[in-house]
Design a protein around this motif. Structure first.
Motif, PDB file in Angstrom:
ATOM      1  N   LEU B  73       0.826  -1.204   0.000  1.00 51.31           N
ATOM      2  CA  LEU B  73       0.000   0.000   0.000  1.00 51.31           C
ATOM      3  C   LEU B  73       0.862   1.257   0.000  1.00 51.31           C
ATOM      4  O   LEU B  73       0.440   2.310  -0.458  1.00 51.31           O
ATOM      5  CB  LEU B  73      -0.937  -0.008   1.209  1.00 51.31           C
ATOM      6  CG  LEU B  73      -1.918  -1.184   1.274  1.00 51.31           C
ATOM      7  CD1 LEU B  73      -3.029  -0.895   2.274  1.00 51.31           C
ATOM      8  CD2 LEU B  73      -2.514  -1.503  -0.087  1.00 51.31           C
ATOM      9  N   ARG B  77       0.313   4.427  -2.476  1.00 54.92           N
ATOM     10  CA  ARG B  77       0.265   5.835  -2.064  1.00 54.92           C
ATOM     11  C   ARG B  77       1.283   6.665  -2.833  1.00 54.92           C
ATOM     12  O   ARG B  77       0.987   7.758  -3.287  1.00 54.92           O
ATOM     13  CB  ARG B  77       0.534   5.948  -0.568  1.00 54.92           C
ATOM     14  CG  ARG B  77       0.469   7.374  -0.042  1.00 54.92           C
ATOM     15  CD  ARG B  77       0.440   7.366   1.476  1.00 54.92           C
ATOM     16  NE  ARG B  77       0.683   8.653   2.087  1.00 54.92           N
ATOM     17  CZ  ARG B  77      -0.258   9.545   2.364  1.00 54.92           C
ATOM     18  NH1 ARG B  77      -1.507   9.280   2.056  1.00 54.92           N
ATOM     19  NH2 ARG B  77       0.040  10.689   2.936  1.00 54.92           N
ATOM     20  N   ALA B  85      -0.686  13.969   4.594  1.00 55.29           N
ATOM     21  CA  ALA B  85      -1.886  13.671   5.369  1.00 55.29           C
ATOM     22  C   ALA B  85      -2.453  14.959   5.969  1.00 55.29           C
ATOM     23  O   ALA B  85      -3.647  15.093   6.168  1.00 55.29           O
ATOM     24  CB  ALA B  85      -1.560  12.668   6.470  1.00 55.29           C
ATOM     25  N   PHE B  86      -1.570  15.907   6.209  1.00 53.21           N
ATOM     26  CA  PHE B  86      -2.003  17.201   6.728  1.00 53.21           C
ATOM     27  C   PHE B  86      -1.737  18.254   5.676  1.00 53.21           C
ATOM     28  O   PHE B  86      -0.955  18.054   4.766  1.00 53.21           O
ATOM     29  CB  PHE B  86      -1.228  17.550   7.999  1.00 53.21           C
ATOM     30  CG  PHE B  86      -1.558  16.655   9.141  1.00 53.21           C
ATOM     31  CD1 PHE B  86      -2.531  17.015  10.041  1.00 53.21           C
ATOM     32  CD2 PHE B  86      -0.897  15.454   9.307  1.00 53.21           C
ATOM     33  CE1 PHE B  86      -2.842  16.190  11.102  1.00 53.21           C
ATOM     34  CE2 PHE B  86      -1.203  14.617  10.366  1.00 53.21           C
ATOM     35  CZ  PHE B  86      -2.178  14.988  11.267  1.00 53.21           C
ATOM     36  N   TYR B 111       5.106  17.401   9.915  1.00 51.24           N
ATOM     37  CA  TYR B 111       4.351  16.652   8.913  1.00 51.24           C
ATOM     38  C   TYR B 111       5.218  15.645   8.170  1.00 51.24           C
ATOM     39  O   TYR B 111       4.751  14.583   7.775  1.00 51.24           O
ATOM     40  CB  TYR B 111       3.671  17.626   7.936  1.00 51.24           C
ATOM     41  CG  TYR B 111       2.595  18.460   8.587  1.00 51.24           C
ATOM     42  CD1 TYR B 111       2.107  18.141   9.855  1.00 51.24           C
ATOM     43  CD2 TYR B 111       2.060  19.576   7.960  1.00 51.24           C
ATOM     44  CE1 TYR B 111       1.133  18.916  10.466  1.00 51.24           C
ATOM     45  CE2 TYR B 111       1.076  20.348   8.563  1.00 51.24           C
ATOM     46  CZ  TYR B 111       0.623  20.011   9.815  1.00 51.24           C
ATOM     47  OH  TYR B 111      -0.342  20.786  10.415  1.00 51.24           O
ATOM     48  N   GLU B 113       7.619  14.018   9.487  1.00 51.19           N
ATOM     49  CA  GLU B 113       7.754  12.890  10.392  1.00 51.19           C
ATOM     50  C   GLU B 113       6.491  12.032  10.361  1.00 51.19           C
ATOM     51  O   GLU B 113       6.549  10.802  10.322  1.00 51.19           O
ATOM     52  CB  GLU B 113       8.012  13.403  11.805  1.00 51.19           C
ATOM     53  CG  GLU B 113       8.419  12.324  12.776  1.00 51.19           C
ATOM     54  CD  GLU B 113       8.585  12.870  14.195  1.00 51.19           C
ATOM     55  OE1 GLU B 113       9.397  13.802  14.369  1.00 51.19           O
ATOM     56  OE2 GLU B 113       7.895  12.379  15.104  1.00 51.19           O
ATOM     57  N   VAL B 114       5.352  12.696  10.365  1.00 51.63           N
ATOM     58  CA  VAL B 114       4.085  11.970  10.333  1.00 51.63           C
ATOM     59  C   VAL B 114       3.982  11.166   9.039  1.00 51.63           C
ATOM     60  O   VAL B 114       3.610   9.984   9.049  1.00 51.63           O
ATOM     61  CB  VAL B 114       2.891  12.939  10.446  1.00 51.63           C
ATOM     62  CG1 VAL B 114       1.585  12.201  10.211  1.00 51.63           C
ATOM     63  CG2 VAL B 114       2.880  13.602  11.816  1.00 51.63           C
ATOM     64  N   SER B 117       5.806   8.010   9.129  1.00 50.74           N
ATOM     65  CA  SER B 117       5.240   6.912   9.904  1.00 50.74           C
ATOM     66  C   SER B 117       3.991   6.357   9.231  1.00 50.74           C
ATOM     67  O   SER B 117       3.693   5.165   9.342  1.00 50.74           O
ATOM     68  CB  SER B 117       5.008   7.329  11.362  1.00 50.74           C
ATOM     69  OG  SER B 117       3.846   8.070  11.491  1.00 50.74           O
ATOM     70  N   VAL B 118       3.298   7.192   8.493  1.00 50.37           N
ATOM     71  CA  VAL B 118       2.195   6.677   7.681  1.00 50.37           C
ATOM     72  C   VAL B 118       2.725   5.662   6.674  1.00 50.37           C
ATOM     73  O   VAL B 118       2.186   4.566   6.517  1.00 50.37           O
ATOM     74  CB  VAL B 118       1.474   7.825   6.934  1.00 50.37           C
ATOM     75  CG1 VAL B 118       0.552   7.275   5.864  1.00 50.37           C
ATOM     76  CG2 VAL B 118       0.704   8.682   7.919  1.00 50.37           C
ATOM     77  N   SER B 121       3.581   2.365   8.151  1.00 50.67           N
ATOM     78  CA  SER B 121       2.408   1.528   8.393  1.00 50.67           C
ATOM     79  C   SER B 121       1.915   0.889   7.102  1.00 50.67           C
ATOM     80  O   SER B 121       1.587  -0.294   7.063  1.00 50.67           O
ATOM     81  CB  SER B 121       1.270   2.361   8.993  1.00 50.67           C
ATOM     82  OG  SER B 121       1.608   2.807  10.279  1.00 50.67           O
ATOM     83  N   LEU B 122       1.862   1.696   6.065  1.00 49.26           N
ATOM     84  CA  LEU B 122       1.313   1.184   4.811  1.00 49.26           C
ATOM     85  C   LEU B 122       2.210   0.132   4.184  1.00 49.26           C
ATOM     86  O   LEU B 122       1.733  -0.744   3.460  1.00 49.26           O
ATOM     87  CB  LEU B 122       1.092   2.339   3.824  1.00 49.26           C
ATOM     88  CG  LEU B 122      -0.016   3.310   4.202  1.00 49.26           C
ATOM     89  CD1 LEU B 122      -0.125   4.415   3.155  1.00 49.26           C
ATOM     90  CD2 LEU B 122      -1.353   2.585   4.349  1.00 49.26           C
ATOM     91  N   HIS B 124       3.471  -2.286   5.462  1.00 48.24           N
ATOM     92  CA  HIS B 124       3.212  -3.627   6.006  1.00 48.24           C
ATOM     93  C   HIS B 124       2.165  -4.403   5.212  1.00 48.24           C
ATOM     94  O   HIS B 124       2.043  -5.601   5.360  1.00 48.24           O
ATOM     95  CB  HIS B 124       2.705  -3.539   7.456  1.00 48.24           C
ATOM     96  CG  HIS B 124       3.692  -2.957   8.401  1.00 48.24           C
ATOM     97  ND1 HIS B 124       3.332  -2.285   9.551  1.00 48.24           N
ATOM     98  CD2 HIS B 124       5.042  -2.919   8.366  1.00 48.24           C
ATOM     99  CE1 HIS B 124       4.409  -1.878  10.181  1.00 48.24           C
ATOM    100  NE2 HIS B 124       5.461  -2.236   9.484  1.00 48.24           N
ATOM    101  N   TRP B 125       1.374  -3.681   4.460  1.00 49.43           N
ATOM    102  CA  TRP B 125       0.243  -4.328   3.817  1.00 49.43           C
ATOM    103  C   TRP B 125       0.474  -4.497   2.331  1.00 49.43           C
ATOM    104  O   TRP B 125       0.927  -3.576   1.648  1.00 49.43           O
ATOM    105  CB  TRP B 125      -1.013  -3.466   3.993  1.00 49.43           C
ATOM    106  CG  TRP B 125      -1.437  -3.294   5.411  1.00 49.43           C
ATOM    107  CD1 TRP B 125      -0.936  -2.379   6.301  1.00 49.43           C
ATOM    108  CD2 TRP B 125      -2.445  -4.023   6.116  1.00 49.43           C
ATOM    109  NE1 TRP B 125      -1.586  -2.500   7.504  1.00 49.43           N
ATOM    110  CE2 TRP B 125      -2.510  -3.498   7.421  1.00 49.43           C
ATOM    111  CE3 TRP B 125      -3.305  -5.051   5.746  1.00 49.43           C
ATOM    112  CZ2 TRP B 125      -3.396  -3.976   8.372  1.00 49.43           C
ATOM    113  CZ3 TRP B 125      -4.188  -5.531   6.681  1.00 49.43           C
ATOM    114  CH2 TRP B 125      -4.235  -5.003   7.989  1.00 49.43           C
TER     115      TRP B 125
END
Lengths: 138, 138
Positions: B73, B77, B85-86, B111, B113-114, B117-118, B121-122, B124-125
DNA sequence: AGCTAGCGTAACTTTTTTTGTGACGGATTC
DNA sequence: GAATCCGTCACAAAAAAAGTTACGCTAGCT
């Protein structure tokens, strides 16, 4: 997500930069470059989360309700109402399509995980940090 | 962010569920519940990232360009063009406001940094995971 | 008491963003 | 050479976000 979060952080940092003083929504709006009502709406949410307090009438205005070192960006996001970083597509998938029927549930799991890691990142930052980075001299 | 990401994952999972077959944008659109052109636009981006391939003319359509277990994923993205994301607030802050002048730069760091981390997470899938979760029996 | 400054909030308007549609050219298979 | 399907542009519609006006309410000031 939208820019409300950015505005909220801006406002809080501004309040943190002038402790002892109350700032009016009009003043804040001028600093941020928008309308006072927009500011009040934001602050109303932040107040519900006990991050700021307001006082009406003359001499009134807004101030932080606690030490800026104790306000994390995670709290800010929560206060504004957590809107997922991602959004589900809203179209109704075809009823015969098993992928269409099942994908939403799976995506929800994914998005929950992402949301958690966003929150973990935001929890590292406080309003005091923001201010410190802006004015390293102070 | 918008729902395009969700749609893209939906499409890719659909393609993964019918290996050996090419699906037309019209068919996919019917499954997803939208217009073929919308689908083609999405797939055009995914093709640029070498995640899918298309073939025109009769008997043509779309298929995955690689093993669904090798499509994360995160790649999706990235393919869609990373939109943070922001979002920054776009109003010009008051020129005399040092907070207003400095806040953007600091927020950008946050942002970034965020976003990282997004992405973690993605990563992994995979599309294969998505399919597996939808049809645990297969 | 009356005036003023400031918040609180609802309704509405404007702007921006996103999504959906129609149209048409090009390529390829049959 | 006709049918099918992608590629893409330009435009339309819809949804979301932001901004604005208006007015009530409260607390302080004189």
């Amino acid at each position: 997500m939208n820019s409300r979060f950015s505005t909220a952080v801006h406002i809080l940092t501004l309040l943190a930069s002038t402790p002892q003083e109350r700032l009016t929504s009009e003043f804040i709006a001028a600093s941020v470059g928008t309308n006072p009502v927009v500011i009040r709406r934001q602050l109303a949410l932040l107040r519900q989360a006990n991050l700021v307090s307001s006082k009406g009438a003359r001499g009134g205005g807004w101030e932080l309700a606690r030490d800026p070192a104790r306000i994390t960006l995670k709290q800010v996001r929560t206060a504004l109402g957590v809107e997922a970083a991602f959004r589900m597509h809203r179209n109704e998938p075809h009823p015969n399509c098993s992928v269409g029927q099942g994908i939403r549930g799976v995506l929800e799991n994914v998005y929950e995980e992402v949301e958690k890691s966003v929150m973990r990142s935001l929890a590292h930052w406080t309003i005091a940090d923001m201010l410190k980075r802006i004015e390293p001299s102070s």
